[in-house]
Design a protein around this motif. Structure first.
Motif, PDB file in Angstrom:
ATOM      1  N   THR A  63      -5.191  -9.135  -2.862  1.00 25.00           N
ATOM      2  CA  THR A  63      -3.929  -8.601  -2.354  1.00 25.00           C
ATOM      3  C   THR A  63      -3.364  -7.653  -3.389  1.00 25.00           C
ATOM      4  OG1 THR A  63      -2.679 -10.434  -3.300  1.00 25.00           O
ATOM      5  CG2 THR A  63      -3.347 -10.620  -0.982  1.00 25.00           C
ATOM      6  N   LEU A  64      -2.686  -6.659  -2.876  1.00 27.44           N
ATOM      7  CA  LEU A  64      -2.076  -5.673  -3.773  1.00 27.44           C
ATOM      8  C   LEU A  64      -0.585  -5.653  -3.497  1.00 27.44           C
ATOM      9  CD1 LEU A  64      -3.357  -2.231  -4.789  1.00 27.44           C
ATOM     10  CD2 LEU A  64      -1.086  -2.327  -3.783  1.00 27.44           C
ATOM     11  N   PRO A  77       0.179  -1.552   2.539  1.00 24.91           N
ATOM     12  CA  PRO A  77       0.296  -1.367   3.986  1.00 24.91           C
ATOM     13  C   PRO A  77      -1.046  -1.270   4.705  1.00 24.91           C
ATOM     14  CG  PRO A  77       0.802   0.664   2.827  1.00 24.91           C
ATOM     15  CD  PRO A  77       0.578  -0.350   1.782  1.00 24.91           C
ATOM     16  N   ASP A  78      -2.109  -0.909   4.002  1.00 21.14           N
ATOM     17  CA  ASP A  78      -3.389  -0.662   4.703  1.00 21.14           C
ATOM     18  C   ASP A  78      -4.538  -0.928   3.748  1.00 21.14           C
ATOM     19  OD1 ASP A  78      -5.604   0.368   6.026  1.00 21.14           O
ATOM     20  OD2 ASP A  78      -4.552   2.143   6.729  1.00 21.14           O
ATOM     21  N   SER A  86      -9.692  -1.326  -1.475  1.00 17.68           N
ATOM     22  CA  SER A  86      -8.796  -0.175  -1.593  1.00 17.68           C
ATOM     23  C   SER A  86      -7.482  -0.477  -0.885  1.00 17.68           C
ATOM     24  CB  SER A  86      -9.424   1.064  -0.969  1.00 17.68           C
ATOM     25  OG  SER A  86      -9.438   0.947   0.446  1.00 17.68           O
ATOM     26  N   CYS A  87      -6.516   0.338  -1.186  1.00 19.19           N
ATOM     27  CA  CYS A  87      -5.225   0.263  -0.502  1.00 19.19           C
ATOM     28  C   CYS A  87      -4.807   1.681  -0.179  1.00 19.19           C
ATOM     29  CB  CYS A  87      -4.168  -0.411  -1.372  1.00 19.19           C
ATOM     30  SG  CYS A  87      -2.548  -0.504  -0.576  1.00 19.19           S
ATOM     31  N   LYS A  92       4.285   7.759   5.510  1.00 18.28           N
ATOM     32  CA  LYS A  92       5.590   7.091   5.508  1.00 18.28           C
ATOM     33  C   LYS A  92       5.799   6.264   4.259  1.00 18.28           C
ATOM     34  CE  LYS A  92       6.374   6.709  10.427  1.00 18.28           C
ATOM     35  NZ  LYS A  92       5.965   5.915  11.590  1.00 18.28           N
ATOM     36  N   HIS A  93       4.703   5.765   3.720  1.00 16.30           N
ATOM     37  CA  HIS A  93       4.833   4.903   2.561  1.00 16.30           C
ATOM     38  C   HIS A  93       4.662   5.643   1.242  1.00 16.30           C
ATOM     39  CE1 HIS A  93       3.861   1.913   5.731  1.00 16.30           C
ATOM     40  NE2 HIS A  93       4.747   1.182   5.065  1.00 16.30           N
ATOM     41  N   THR A  94       4.521   6.925   1.344  1.00 14.99           N
ATOM     42  CA  THR A  94       4.317   7.709   0.110  1.00 14.99           C
ATOM     43  C   THR A  94       5.582   8.463  -0.211  1.00 14.99           C
ATOM     44  OG1 THR A  94       1.994   8.012   0.674  1.00 14.99           O
ATOM     45  CG2 THR A  94       2.925   9.484  -0.979  1.00 14.99           C
ATOM     46  N   GLN A  95       6.167   8.115  -1.335  1.00 15.74           N
ATOM     47  CA  GLN A  95       7.338   8.854  -1.795  1.00 15.74           C
ATOM     48  C   GLN A  95       6.954   9.591  -3.076  1.00 15.74           C
ATOM     49  OE1 GLN A  95      10.977   6.705  -2.015  1.00 15.74           O
ATOM     50  NE2 GLN A  95      10.760   5.798   0.031  1.00 15.74           N
TER      51      GLN A  95
END
Lengths: 465, 188
Positions: A63-64, A77-78, A86-87, A92-95
């Protein structure tokens, strides 16, 4: 200096405290813990992180968890889209411009193992795809018609983002001549997806290009290469220049050869003017050799005070035998500096003629008769122990009565004096053979026969300088 | 207005490039004296700003918001850069290149602010400036107590300013694209 060392030491401690993860990363390579080894973003809109699993264990789940800035931890998220271990963070999750810090936890049968913390800013991990579709256009040289310049262009990845300014790309091109495979040439920091290369040498070239975002350090991989053949030129510029210079040189040589050599003497005279021989204007030596008295008289009549020798009677007077020192002194080498001629013979003149090269106008009192009949002069003939007193007769004109030429000097320093021939022939002297005057005349005649050319050159007093 | 936007973009690009060089020079300075390679400060070191969003969110925001954000950022960094310059001069062996660059950045940031104000008037009209909130977040003006704090603070200023300079550059480029080529640029 000491202060700064202390500062640096404190800084080490600070950074160690703040960022424990990265500099100890090497310790995690042994596989006992999971290890986040790479995070990349293709377009600064999303990114993926990969980790290395622990070894030697099965049925391990990972888990990350990440946090943005000071925010609360969140789960990845993925886990699938980026591949195994990998993750993937979507748009949307990249700021961007925020610090992400994350850890991976391995859940094993025996417990959990957590990786070190890994922090990043998405803007710093951008690594794009390489450029593609390299193409080229050979540029013809309009003058020679040969083609040895090339315009290269390519397509860039993430075109929409680049177009709107979200990402700015820098390109780098490298190429080599296949004949020298180790010698790569590089064009750096290109801002446009095209470049012109000029004056390529003949041969086959290989080109490839890569790109990176300006704010990232990571270059893309190299694009697929293309090969371009540059043919030989029909006539290169160097060859043309060589031909031109050679023909100009040959032309110049011909001009010099045919134009200047015939005038060599003139040119030589121009460059190295000869020392002018003394001559009297209008009077040629040939004239005197030929002995045409009429012409000579005609020429000489223009000189002031000249009287034709035929018009005067020169009288020889009896002379005393003793050599008069005064006479010798008078016949001493003239102040006109003598000049050594070839063979060591000195040629002296009795008057200030052009042959006096230097010094003030000498008063060559030699054997010239004084115009003033009140001052008799003594002359002596070398080889004979007498001297003559010459006194021009009062009835006679006061100039030019007697001319003596010096033809040479003996080894003992005595001079050869001879009257000038044309005058003598017509004078009564030639007829007088008795006594001392006869001896004198005989001597003179002998000298004339021995060296007529010398005697035939009359020497006149300077009428003008 | 294209020219004005172009010049603003050029300014921002240069400021970003110089800020990157300044950060590297600072790191080299520390490295040459202590053998230290300073790592990125943790998230707490860069003060959070108002504008931190994803690309999709940025695509949604209006030109007004973009200009607003840019202006806030510029005004936020004016004082810290001046403080940084003063602090760098106290270092014993700060390279002159670093000092020159920090001075240059302060100057160029001020002129960029002037340019953005003109853009605000042109794009948003005279009332545009009134819509802007007063800059709420100001930088920390506390004088650092010791040398260590000073070094930490200077490095975080350089690090965070570089990040915000890139942000300013990107926003201005987006704005330019929208003003010139509305159809192909990001929708909103």
């Amino acid at each position: 200096m000491l202060c700064f060392l202390l500062l640096a030491l404190l800084w080490t401690m600070v950074t160690a405290a703040l960022s424990p993860s990265t500099h100890t990363a090497a310790l995690q390579e042994d596989g006992t813990r999971p290890y986040i080894y790479s995070c990349r973003s293709l377009s600064m809109e999303d990114f993926t992180c990969w980790w290395r699993p622990i070894v030697g264990q099965d049925n391990v789940t990972y888990t990350l968890q990440y946090s943005i800035g000071d925010g609360a931890p969140r789960d990845c998220p993925d886990y699938l889209s980026g591949g195994i271990h990998s993750c993937f963070f979507n748009t949307k999750h990249t700021q961007v411009w925020q610090i992400y810090c994350m850890r991976v936890t391995a859940h094993t049968a025996s417990g959990t193992l957590t990786s070190h913390r890994h922090c990043l800013d998405v803007a710093d991990i951008v690594e794009t795809d390489p450029p593609f579709n390299l193409s080229y256009v050979l540029l013809n040289d309009s003058r020679s018609g040969s083609c040895h310049s090339v315009l290269l262009s390519w397509m860039y990845p993430i075109a929409p983002q680049v177009h709107e300014g979200w990402i700015t790309l820098l390109y780098e091109l490298r190429y080599r001549n296949l004949a020298q495979p180790d010698s790569w040439k590089v064009k750096e920091r290109l801002r446009e997806p095209c470049v012109e290369l000029f004056e390529l040498q003949r041969g086959t070239y290989e080109f490839m290009v890569r790109c990176r975002s300006v704010n990232s350090k990571h270059w893309s991989s190299w694009s697929e290469s293309i090969h371009i053949s540059i043919n030989s030129r029909t006539l290169s510029d160097h060859m043309l220049a060589f031909i031109l210079v050679t023909s100009l040189g040959v032309l110049a040589f011909l001009i010099i050869g045919f134009g200047f050599i015939p005038r060599g003497k003139r040119i030589k005279a121009f460059l190295l003017p000869p020392i002018p021989k003394p001559r009297i204007r209008g009077l040629e030596p040939v004239l005197l050799k030929n002995g045409k008295m009429d012409e000579i008289n005609h020429h000489f009549s223009s000189f002031h005070g000249y009287k034709s020798p035929q018009s005067s009677m020169e009288m020889w007077y009896p002379v005393s035998v003793d050599a008069c020192p005064a006479a010798v002194a008078n016949i001493s080498p003239s102040p006109c500096k003598p000049e050594d001629g070839p063979g060591g013979q000195l040629t002296l003149q009795t008057s200030c003629s052009p042959y006096c090269h230097s010094g003030p106008a000498p008063s060559c009192a030699g054997a010239t008769p004084p115009p003033d009949p009140a001052h008799p002069e003594l002359t002596s003939v070398p080889g004979m122990d007498y001297s003559m007193i010459l006194n021009s007769a009062p009835a006679q004109p006061a100039s030019h009565d007697f001319y003596t030429c010096v033809t040479g000097v003996t080894a003992s320093g005595q001079m050869h004096l001879v009257p000038c021939v044309p005058m003598l022939k017509n004078t009564p002297y030639a007829q007088g053979k008795e006594g001392k005057s006869g001896q004198l005349v005989a001597l003179l005649e002998k000298q004339m026969e021995a060296d007529p050319s010398e005697a035939a050159t009359p020497l006149l007093p300077h009428s003008s300088d | 207005m294209e020219k004005l936007l172009g010049r603003a973009v050029q300014h921002a690009e240069l400021i970003f490039r110089v800020s990157e060089e300044s950060k590297m020079l600072f790191e080299e300075m520390l490295f040459s004296f202590g053998g230290v390679n300073p790592h990125a400060p943790s998230g707490t070191m860069c003060a959070p700003k108002t504008v931190s969003m994803s690309k999709s969110e940025i695509q949604q925001i209006s030109d007004k918001w973009i200009l607003h954000s840019v202006l806030i950022l510029i005004q936020f960094w004016t004082d810290p850069l001046a403080d940084l310059q003063a602090s760098l001069e106290n270092y014993e062996n700060a390279p002159s290149a670093l000092l020159d660059r920090s001075k240059w950045m302060s100057t160029k940031l001020t002129s960029l602010e002037q340019g953005v104000l003109v853009l605000v008037r042109q794009i948003l009209g005279d009332g545009g400036l009134l819509l802007l909130d007063a800059p709420g977040e100001t930088s920390d003006h506390n004088v650092p107590s010791d040398k260590l704090e000073s070094v930490r603070r200077d490095y975080s200023v350089l690090y965070c300013f570089r990040k915000d300079a890139h942000k300013i550059e990107t926003f201005l480029k987006l704005l330019k694209c929208r003003q010139i080529d509305k159809e192909n640029c990001s929708f909103f």
